[in-house]
Design a protein around this motif. Structure first.
Motif, mmCIF file in Angstrom:
data_model
loop_
_atom_site.group_PDB
_atom_site.id
_atom_site.type_symbol
_atom_site.label_atom_id
_atom_site.label_comp_id
_atom_site.label_asym_id
_atom_site.label_seq_id
_atom_site.Cartn_x
_atom_site.Cartn_y
_atom_site.Cartn_z
ATOM 1 N N HIS A 27 -2.082 112.203 -57.097
ATOM 2 C CA HIS A 27 -0.616 112.219 -57.027
ATOM 3 C C HIS A 27 -0.022 112.312 -58.432
ATOM 4 O O HIS A 27 0.959 113.033 -58.658
ATOM 5 C CB HIS A 27 -0.133 110.949 -56.321
ATOM 6 N N LEU A 28 -0.632 111.606 -59.374
ATOM 7 C CA LEU A 28 -0.178 111.660 -60.762
ATOM 8 C C LEU A 28 -0.368 113.064 -61.337
ATOM 9 O O LEU A 28 0.484 113.553 -62.087
ATOM 10 C CB LEU A 28 -0.931 110.629 -61.595
ATOM 11 N N ASP A 29 -1.456 113.713 -60.984
ATOM 12 C CA ASP A 29 -1.677 115.100 -61.427
ATOM 13 C C ASP A 29 -0.569 116.011 -60.903
ATOM 14 O O ASP A 29 -0.077 116.891 -61.617
ATOM 15 C CB ASP A 29 -3.043 115.608 -60.941
ATOM 16 N N LYS A 30 -0.183 115.794 -59.653
ATOM 17 C CA LYS A 30 0.901 116.591 -59.066
ATOM 18 C C LYS A 30 2.223 116.299 -59.779
ATOM 19 O O LYS A 30 3.038 117.203 -60.001
ATOM 20 C CB LYS A 30 1.016 116.288 -57.569
ATOM 21 N N PHE A 31 2.427 115.048 -60.146
ATOM 22 C CA PHE A 31 3.622 114.675 -60.901
ATOM 23 C C PHE A 31 3.683 115.422 -62.233
ATOM 24 O O PHE A 31 4.752 115.890 -62.657
ATOM 25 C CB PHE A 31 3.639 113.165 -61.137
ATOM 26 N N LYS A 32 2.544 115.544 -62.906
ATOM 27 C CA LYS A 32 2.507 116.246 -64.191
ATOM 28 C C LYS A 32 2.904 117.710 -64.020
ATOM 29 O O LYS A 32 3.598 118.274 -64.875
ATOM 30 C CB LYS A 32 1.120 116.113 -64.817
ATOM 31 N N LYS A 33 2.494 118.319 -62.903
ATOM 32 C CA LYS A 33 2.948 119.686 -62.613
ATOM 33 C C LYS A 33 4.456 119.676 -62.342
ATOM 34 O O LYS A 33 5.182 120.594 -62.729
ATOM 35 C CB LYS A 33 2.208 120.261 -61.406
ATOM 36 N N GLY A 34 4.937 118.612 -61.693
ATOM 37 C CA GLY A 34 6.367 118.475 -61.428
ATOM 38 C C GLY A 34 7.186 118.438 -62.707
ATOM 39 O O GLY A 34 8.306 118.956 -62.759
ATOM 40 N N LEU A 35 6.620 117.847 -63.755
ATOM 41 C CA LEU A 35 7.297 117.846 -65.055
ATOM 42 C C LEU A 35 7.468 119.273 -65.574
ATOM 43 O O LEU A 35 8.507 119.625 -66.135
ATOM 44 C CB LEU A 35 6.515 117.012 -66.065
ATOM 45 N N GLU A 36 6.443 120.109 -65.360
ATOM 46 C CA GLU A 36 6.534 121.514 -65.770
ATOM 47 C C GLU A 36 7.619 122.239 -64.975
ATOM 48 O O GLU A 36 8.380 123.044 -65.525
ATOM 49 C CB GLU A 36 5.193 122.209 -65.547
ATOM 50 N N ILE A 37 7.666 121.953 -63.679
ATOM 51 C CA ILE A 37 8.691 122.572 -62.830
ATOM 52 C C ILE A 37 10.082 122.145 -63.298
ATOM 53 O O ILE A 37 10.995 122.967 -63.417
ATOM 54 C CB ILE A 37 8.463 122.193 -61.350
ATOM 55 N N ALA A 38 10.243 120.854 -63.570
ATOM 56 C CA ALA A 38 11.534 120.337 -64.033
ATOM 57 C C ALA A 38 11.938 120.992 -65.352
ATOM 58 O O ALA A 38 13.098 121.373 -65.544
ATOM 59 C CB ALA A 38 11.471 118.822 -64.186
ATOM 60 N N HIS A 39 10.980 121.116 -66.252
ATOM 61 C CA HIS A 39 11.255 121.743 -67.542
ATOM 62 C C HIS A 39 11.682 123.202 -67.348
ATOM 63 O O HIS A 39 12.649 123.666 -67.958
ATOM 64 C CB HIS A 39 10.024 121.667 -68.433
ATOM 65 N N THR A 40 10.981 123.918 -66.480
ATOM 66 C CA THR A 40 11.298 125.324 -66.218
ATOM 67 C C THR A 40 12.699 125.472 -65.643
ATOM 68 O O THR A 40 13.436 126.399 -66.000
ATOM 69 C CB THR A 40 10.262 125.928 -65.248
ATOM 70 N N LEU A 41 13.080 124.541 -64.765
ATOM 71 C CA LEU A 41 14.394 124.594 -64.119
ATOM 72 C C LEU A 41 15.503 123.978 -64.979
ATOM 73 O O LEU A 41 16.660 123.955 -64.564
ATOM 74 C CB LEU A 41 14.335 123.867 -62.767
ATOM 75 N N GLU A 42 15.114 123.472 -66.164
ATOM 76 C CA GLU A 42 16.065 122.855 -67.098
ATOM 77 C C GLU A 42 16.755 121.635 -66.478
ATOM 78 O O GLU A 42 17.933 121.364 -66.710
ATOM 79 C CB GLU A 42 17.091 123.884 -67.591
ATOM 80 N N ALA A 43 15.989 120.901 -65.659
ATOM 81 C CA ALA A 43 16.505 119.690 -65.011
ATOM 82 C C ALA A 43 16.532 118.529 -65.998
ATOM 83 O O ALA A 43 15.635 118.392 -66.841
ATOM 84 C CB ALA A 43 15.651 119.330 -63.806
ATOM 85 N N LYS A 44 17.531 117.677 -65.867
ATOM 86 C CA LYS A 44 17.638 116.501 -66.730
ATOM 87 C C LYS A 44 16.869 115.307 -66.175
ATOM 88 O O LYS A 44 16.503 114.396 -66.910
ATOM 89 C CB LYS A 44 19.107 116.104 -66.900
ATOM 90 N N ASN A 45 16.673 115.290 -64.847
ATOM 91 C CA ASN A 45 16.130 114.110 -64.185
ATOM 92 C C ASN A 45 15.077 114.482 -63.148
ATOM 93 O O ASN A 45 15.084 115.595 -62.618
ATOM 94 C CB ASN A 45 17.243 113.342 -63.461
ATOM 95 N N ILE A 46 14.220 113.502 -62.845
ATOM 96 C CA ILE A 46 13.339 113.588 -61.680
ATOM 97 C C ILE A 46 13.549 112.324 -60.863
ATOM 98 O O ILE A 46 13.445 111.203 -61.381
ATOM 99 C CB ILE A 46 11.854 113.711 -62.066
ATOM 100 N N ALA A 69 8.175 120.103 -55.268
ATOM 101 C CA ALA A 69 6.952 119.724 -55.966
ATOM 102 C C ALA A 69 5.826 120.734 -55.762
ATOM 103 O O ALA A 69 4.821 120.700 -56.483
ATOM 104 C CB ALA A 69 6.492 118.345 -55.500
ATOM 105 N N ASP A 70 6.000 121.634 -54.801
ATOM 106 C CA ASP A 70 4.932 122.573 -54.451
ATOM 107 C C ASP A 70 5.175 123.997 -54.925
ATOM 108 O O ASP A 70 4.302 124.858 -54.769
ATOM 109 C CB ASP A 70 4.735 122.586 -52.929
#
Length: 273
Positions: A82-101, A42-43
């Protein structure tokens, strides 16, 4: 049973290069990514995520899920940041082409869980709303001490926040005093994937099939595509220095290194499959 395997490879090695080596040598194709080169997933920066993706692609590996810490805060902690950090996590997931969080349902006082359920549902719904349109599936993991630690409360979560899928973790249920087959009967309609982790009655994590998690039964019922290995096995400091009969004093499921523990967990799962 023909299942694709994923793993928390940070339990084999803290560095992404070591994680890739462990996965390739154990013939595991998917990563549930949690710790990367000393940082929680997440960081990490987007540039770091791109670097990781390139390394994974070079080795024929993919990210299955972000093993994130989202929702692993107290129910009365600052949720908006925490929700703001989650929104950044969505960007990380998208970049890594992850299907799930992977996420959690907040730590609540054990004797007052009922008091906080509406707040839990509302905050989980905010995660869901933030993820709309991302093509990323949000998956709740049962975890000791959070609202969704036992099957009845997990079921409440999925009924009240239906977009949220379930990660079924047998060892975590055992540690919460929950029978795993009873939990499966309640939660199987919601399960997106399983964490492969077994435990003894006292909560100690052991290789798959060696505990009371009813892993053979659960695997026979599981219809999902991917299984994520989460070893959580003990690494015995100083193991390599013991000689002769002293070795018999070591716990049966303690290992001389993180990589050895990871390999043992993989072998136990493959034996069950």
């Amino acid at each position: 049973m023909n299942k694709k395997l994923a793993a928390f490879a940070d339990e084999a090695d803290g560095q992404i290069d070591g994680q890739i080596k462990a996965m390739v040598e154990n013939q595991i194709s998917y990563l549930e990514i949690r710790g990367v080169d000393g940082q929680n997933i997440a960081d990490i920066s987007i540039s770091k995520a791109k670097e990781v993706l390139e390394k994974l692609n070079d080795n024929g590996l993919k990210v299955w899920s972000l093993g994130s810490p989202f929702g692993k805060i107290g129910i009365n902690d600052d949720f908006e940041s925490h929700l703001d950090k989650f929104k950044k996590g969505l960007e990380i997931a998208h970049t890594l082409e992850a299907k799930n969080i992977r996420l959690f349902s907040f730590y609540v006082p054990s004797s007052e869980a009922e008091k906080y359920k509406d707040k839990v549902f509302a905050q989980l719904q905010k995660f869901v709303e933030a993820a709309k349109g991302s093509n990323i599936t949000l998956c709740h993991e049962n975890e000791k001490g959070i609202y969704g630690d036992i099957a009845t409360r997990c079921e409440e979560i999925h009924k009240n926040v239906p977009e949220l899928k379930a990660i079924f973790d047998p060892a975590n249920f055992i540690q919460s005093g929950q029978n795993t087959t009873e939990a499966w009967e309640k939660l199987s309609p919601y399960v997106e994937y399983m964490h492969i982790k077994d435990a003894l009655e006292d909560g100690k994590v052991v290789p798959a099939g060696k505990g009371i998690g009813n892993l053979p039964y659960l695997l026979s019922k599981y219809k999902g595509e991917v299984l994520t290995l989460e070893p959580h096995l003990s690494v015995f400091s100083g193991f390599e220095k013991l000689e002769g009969n002293q070795k018999t004093q070591i716990d049966e499921y303690s290992y001389p290194s993180s990589r050895a523990a990871f390999d043992a967990a993989v072998n136990a799962l493959k034996e069950l499959l």
